[in-house]
Each structure stands twice: as C-alpha cells, then as structure tokens.
Motif scaffolding. Structure first.
Motif, short mmCIF file in Angstrom:
data_model
loop_
_atom_site.label_atom_id
_atom_site.label_comp_id
_atom_site.label_asym_id
_atom_site.label_seq_id
_atom_site.Cartn_x
_atom_site.Cartn_y
_atom_site.Cartn_z
N ARG A 147 8.20 -13.06 19.17
CA ARG A 147 8.69 -12.03 20.10
C ARG A 147 7.57 -11.40 20.93
NH1 ARG A 147 12.59 -7.68 17.69
NH2 ARG A 147 10.76 -7.18 16.43
N ASN A 148 6.41 -11.98 20.93
CA ASN A 148 5.31 -11.42 21.71
C ASN A 148 5.47 -11.81 23.18
OD1 ASN A 148 2.98 -10.26 22.59
ND2 ASN A 148 1.60 -11.69 21.55
N PHE B 82 -0.86 5.23 20.54
CA PHE B 82 -0.31 4.24 19.63
C PHE B 82 0.29 3.07 20.39
CE2 PHE B 82 -0.23 7.99 17.00
CZ PHE B 82 -0.31 7.55 15.69
N PRO B 83 0.10 1.83 19.94
CA PRO B 83 0.93 0.74 20.46
C PRO B 83 2.40 1.05 20.15
CG PRO B 83 -0.91 -0.11 19.15
CD PRO B 83 -0.87 1.36 18.93
N GLY B 84 3.28 0.91 21.13
CA GLY B 84 4.69 1.20 20.89
C GLY B 84 5.33 0.20 19.95
N ARG B 85 4.70 -0.98 19.83
CA ARG B 85 5.23 -2.07 19.02
C ARG B 85 6.62 -2.47 19.50
NH1 ARG B 85 1.51 0.52 15.67
NH2 ARG B 85 0.09 -1.02 14.79
N ASN B 86 7.42 -3.09 18.64
CA ASN B 86 8.74 -3.57 19.02
C ASN B 86 9.78 -3.00 18.07
OD1 ASN B 86 10.67 -5.01 20.45
ND2 ASN B 86 9.53 -6.93 20.40
N HIS C 84 5.67 -2.49 23.27
CA HIS C 84 6.29 -2.00 24.50
C HIS C 84 6.35 -0.48 24.48
CE1 HIS C 84 7.63 -6.16 25.09
NE2 HIS C 84 8.03 -6.12 23.83
N PHE C 85 6.15 0.13 25.63
CA PHE C 85 6.26 1.58 25.76
C PHE C 85 7.69 2.05 25.46
CE2 PHE C 85 7.68 5.05 28.56
CZ PHE C 85 6.96 6.09 27.99
N GLU C 86 8.70 1.23 25.79
CA GLU C 86 10.10 1.65 25.66
C GLU C 86 10.62 1.66 24.22
OE1 GLU C 86 9.71 -0.76 29.54
OE2 GLU C 86 8.95 -0.82 27.48
N THR C 87 9.87 1.11 23.28
CA THR C 87 10.35 1.01 21.90
C THR C 87 10.66 2.39 21.32
OG1 THR C 87 9.02 -0.98 21.55
CG2 THR C 87 9.78 0.19 19.58
N GLU C 88 11.80 2.49 20.65
CA GLU C 88 12.19 3.75 19.99
C GLU C 88 11.45 3.87 18.67
OE1 GLU C 88 14.05 6.05 16.98
OE2 GLU C 88 14.44 3.89 17.05
N LEU D 204 -2.62 0.08 29.51
CA LEU D 204 -1.79 0.25 28.32
C LEU D 204 -0.49 0.99 28.61
CD1 LEU D 204 -4.54 1.30 25.73
CD2 LEU D 204 -3.61 -0.98 26.12
N LYS D 205 -0.23 1.31 29.86
CA LYS D 205 0.96 2.10 30.19
C LYS D 205 2.26 1.41 29.81
CE LYS D 205 -0.57 5.29 33.80
NZ LYS D 205 -0.11 6.48 33.04
N GLN D 206 2.31 0.09 29.85
CA GLN D 206 3.54 -0.63 29.53
C GLN D 206 3.67 -0.97 28.05
OE1 GLN D 206 5.92 -1.06 31.86
NE2 GLN D 206 4.50 0.12 33.14
N THR D 207 2.62 -0.67 27.28
CA THR D 207 2.62 -1.08 25.87
C THR D 207 2.46 0.07 24.88
OG1 THR D 207 0.22 -1.45 25.83
CG2 THR D 207 1.62 -3.30 26.49
N ASN D 208 1.91 1.21 25.32
CA ASN D 208 1.52 2.26 24.38
C ASN D 208 2.30 3.55 24.56
OD1 ASN D 208 -0.47 0.36 23.70
ND2 ASN D 208 -1.93 1.98 23.21
N GLN D 209 2.30 4.36 23.49
CA GLN D 209 2.91 5.69 23.48
C GLN D 209 1.85 6.69 23.01
OE1 GLN D 209 6.07 4.93 20.70
NE2 GLN D 209 7.40 3.97 22.23
#
Length: 417
Positions: A274-275, A234-238, A383-387, A172-177
């Motif tokens: 957008r998935n 949490f899922p970072g979502r988009n 995505h983990f990068e999502t603000e 989950l490292k690339q998807t979660n916060q």
C-alpha cells in the motif's frame, strides 16, 4: 570487605541492566489481553485519581483450569523505570492481591479460562498520580510473571490546548501531521519549566513512535508554547487494515475461506503493498481490536479461537529484510511471533496467528536488513489525510522531588475537533 564489594557490584550491575517496563506477555499460553478505562472499550488506560474511574484488565489462559494469579502495581517515572519510593508512599491498601474473577469457556473448540480485574479496588488503589506498571504473576511469585500493562493515573493540574496541522516542511506536507500545543501550568509551583515539565505525544497510543517535548519553544507567563517548525512532526501513516471473524460460519470482511474440524482455520484474502502516493479512505479502529461473536451471547466466554492465515505481496524478499504483522492485539511487537515467512515461489510473505473471534486492526512493518530499523511506511505508506488519535501526556517533577506525576492529559483526533 571483598564480600561487601561483591554484593555492591552485583546490585549496581542489576540496577544498570534493568529495563523500562512495557506492555508485554511473558507466557505463550496467555492470549487476548485487553486493558482500558471502563468508560469506553479499547480506550487509553488513563484514570483520574480519586474520581471513581477504573480500568479493566481481561485475558485468557489457554491451559484452562484455574491458576493462582496475583497482581500488584508499582509506581514508575515517565520513562517507565521504577520510582525510588516505597509502596506506602504510592499505594492505599495492600501491596498485592489474588485475582479471583474468572470463568471457563463454553461451547468452544479451544478451551480456556477467562480472567478479569478492575482497578482501583478495595484492596489496591494508587495514592499519587503518575505512571504505574501492573504486574500479573503466578502463585504470588513475581519471578513467574505472565504479563505487564501500563496504567496512567492522572491529577488534572494543567490546562492543555492543541492543534493538528500539516507539516511546515514543504516536502512533508502530503505525508505528515504536526501537533502544536500549549500547556498552562498556573496551578503548579514550577521553578524551571525546562526541567520540571516534560510532555509525551503518542500516535494511536503507540509508545514506540512517541515523541518527547522537553523544551518549550517559548514561555508566555505561565504558558509553555510548543510550536517550533521542527518538532512534533509525525508521519500520518495509513489507515489500518482490518478483518472480521465475528462469525466462524460465514465469510465476512477480508475472509477467503473458513475450515472447521478439530480446530478453526481462517484463510484471509491476500494483502497488497500500500505504499502508494494517493490516499484512499477506509474505516479503522486506530489499531485496536474488539472481541465479538455473532453466534454466542458472551464473546469473552464463548468466543472461539482460530488459526488466522495472512499473506502479503510486498515486492521485497527475505534477502532484503523481514516483514512483521502488528497491532494492538500483539502490542505492536516485532519479534519471532509476529515475523512472516517468505515463499520464493509465490513471491509472498505469510504467517498464521492464533487469535480469538472479533474485529481486528493490523498493519505490516518492514525491517530493512541494512538498518535493522522497523518501519511500517515502506509497506503501508503515509498520508496527511489519515485519521489518527493522539495522546498528549504532561509530566511534572518538582525541584528535589523523588517521583514524577502525570498532571495533564489530552486526547486529540485529526478529524474530530
């Protein structure tokens, strides 16, 4: 004796059937509800007790004219059930008041009346901290309720520190916060931290995706530490999608066509699925909306309404499930009003919403026919990068107390440290 038993049965049945209060609209003529701390538009509706801070409620009634609206606030527990206390214990002033601040729309195709209310005021003010539900209803009759809003009244009595990190789960490292945090309760008389204090984490103020932390990972003196590898992930979502209708004369962001006749019609460009595994940055407002009008002088009074047409290519069909469009503008509700229809010829989902001019964030939610569980990730991705913004709320119930208090609040952001 039988009559007494019947009355008791009816009362118990009603109490058991009662539902927690949420941000809701109960009349289809009521549109464009805004509710926020007056310090910043679209902010989280939290105020500090006896600080002079206020929240602003605004809404439109498409029926026009003037209607006798009244309002009241009631104290709730952390799960938004009414507290078992009298109004005299949590209110200063009166229990209800008439809403008298309203104006009529000007130079708009859609006529409406715009209402505004600030709380606390000289008539109604909270006396103790905690959750409050604001109710607005017609003619002083609470059975004719038109809307409810959640209000958070804070008494800052704990210290809160927090960090946002990537998930401890390698998959989950690339998807979660993940949020790790500490609560310092030295200012409280806490006998049992596991029972007296509970913490709620919200992502972008969305209650439906909130996570409760009722048991700390460890206790160090008067500091509660919540950093277990399995919690608050949490899922970072988009980033949210958005469109801009500040002008109904010129095409702008995401607007394909504008038609003006007896009503305004805006056809937005089609939305793609957008998935995807890769993250792509785009600016958003974390799900919020702002009422703006470039052709007018006061958007809340001269902003017009338009039928906004949306279409989505989701690589799914209505036989597999249902698609919904959500955002702060509709309280993220997945109901009949937000559900999209499916066109089997074009292979797209579509709908139209009647919205006021402005800038709107939105996203799509998928409800699988098998599970029936709404989820935005199948269409929007994560995505983990999502603000994202995170709201951290600390609730406290002393031993033998009859209500819960909101004693801590912290706003976090994944980018702004």
């Amino acid at each position: 004796m039988k009559k007494c038993l019947l009355i008791l049965f009816v009362f118990v049945t009603f109490k058991c059937a009662a539902q927690p209060y949420a941000d809701s609209v109960y009349n289809p003529h009521i549109k464009t509800i805004e509710f926020y701390n007056t310090k910043k538009q679209a902010s989280f509706p939290v105020i500090t007790l006896q600080s002079g801070e206020q929240v602003l409620l605004t809404f439109d009634d498409l029926r026009g004219g003037s209607i006798n609206y009244y309002y009241s606030i009631e104290h709730c527990d952390s799960k938004w059930n009414l507290s078992n206390i009298s109004a005299a214990e949590y209110l200063k002033g009166f229990q209800e008041d008439r809403l008298t601040d309203y104006t009529y729309s000007t130079n708009t195709l859609q006529k409406y009346t715009h209402y505004e209310l600030k709380l606390p005021n000289d008539i109604i003010a909270p006396k103790i901290p905690g959750n409050y539900i604001l109710k607005v209803y017609e003619d002083g009759d609470k059975s004719k309720i038109i809307l409810t809003r959640r209000l958070y009244v804070l008494s800052n009595r704990v210290g809160v520190s927090a960090d946002i990190v990537s998930s401890n789960d390698p998959s989950l490292k690339q998807t979660n916060q993940k949020i790790n945090f500490q609560v310092n309760y030295s200012g409280l008389n806490v006998q049992n931290p596991n029972a007296d204090i509970r913490v709620l984490l919200l992502q972008n103020a969305r209650s439906e995706t909130g996570i409760w932390s009722n048991t700390p990972t460890s206790i160090r003196g008067t500091q509660l530490i919540y950093n277990d590898v399995s919690i608050n992930d949490f899922p970072g979502r988009n980033e949210f999608r958005r469109f801009d209708t500040r002008s109904l004369k010129l095409n702008s962001e995401r607007v394909g066509h504008i038609y003006r006749d007896t009503a305004n019609t805006v056809v937005l460009l089609g939305d793609p699925l957008r998935n995807q595994p890769g993250y792509s940055f785009q600016y958003d407002n974390d799900g919020n909306f702002f009422i703006l009008n470039t052709e007018g002088s006061e958007p809340r009074r001269d902003g017009d309404y338009a039928h906004m047409y949306f279409s989505l290519a989701a690589n799914k069909t209505d036989k597999e499930g249902a698609a919904y469009i959500v955002g702060k503008f509709n309280d993220y509700k997945t109901d009949a009003d937000s559900k999209l229809d499916y066109d089997p010829v074009k292979g797209r989902f579509f709908t139209n919403l009647f919205l006021k001019q402005g800038v709107y964030d939105y996203e799509y939610v998928w409800s699988d026919r098998g599970t029936g569980k709404p989820d935005d990730i199948p269409i929007e991705g994560t995505h983990f990068e999502t603000e994202n913004d995170y709201q951290l709320l600390v609730y406290y119930r002393p031993a033998n107390a009859r209500w819960e208090e909101l004693v801590g609040y912290r706003l976090l952001n994944t980018v702004k440290k």
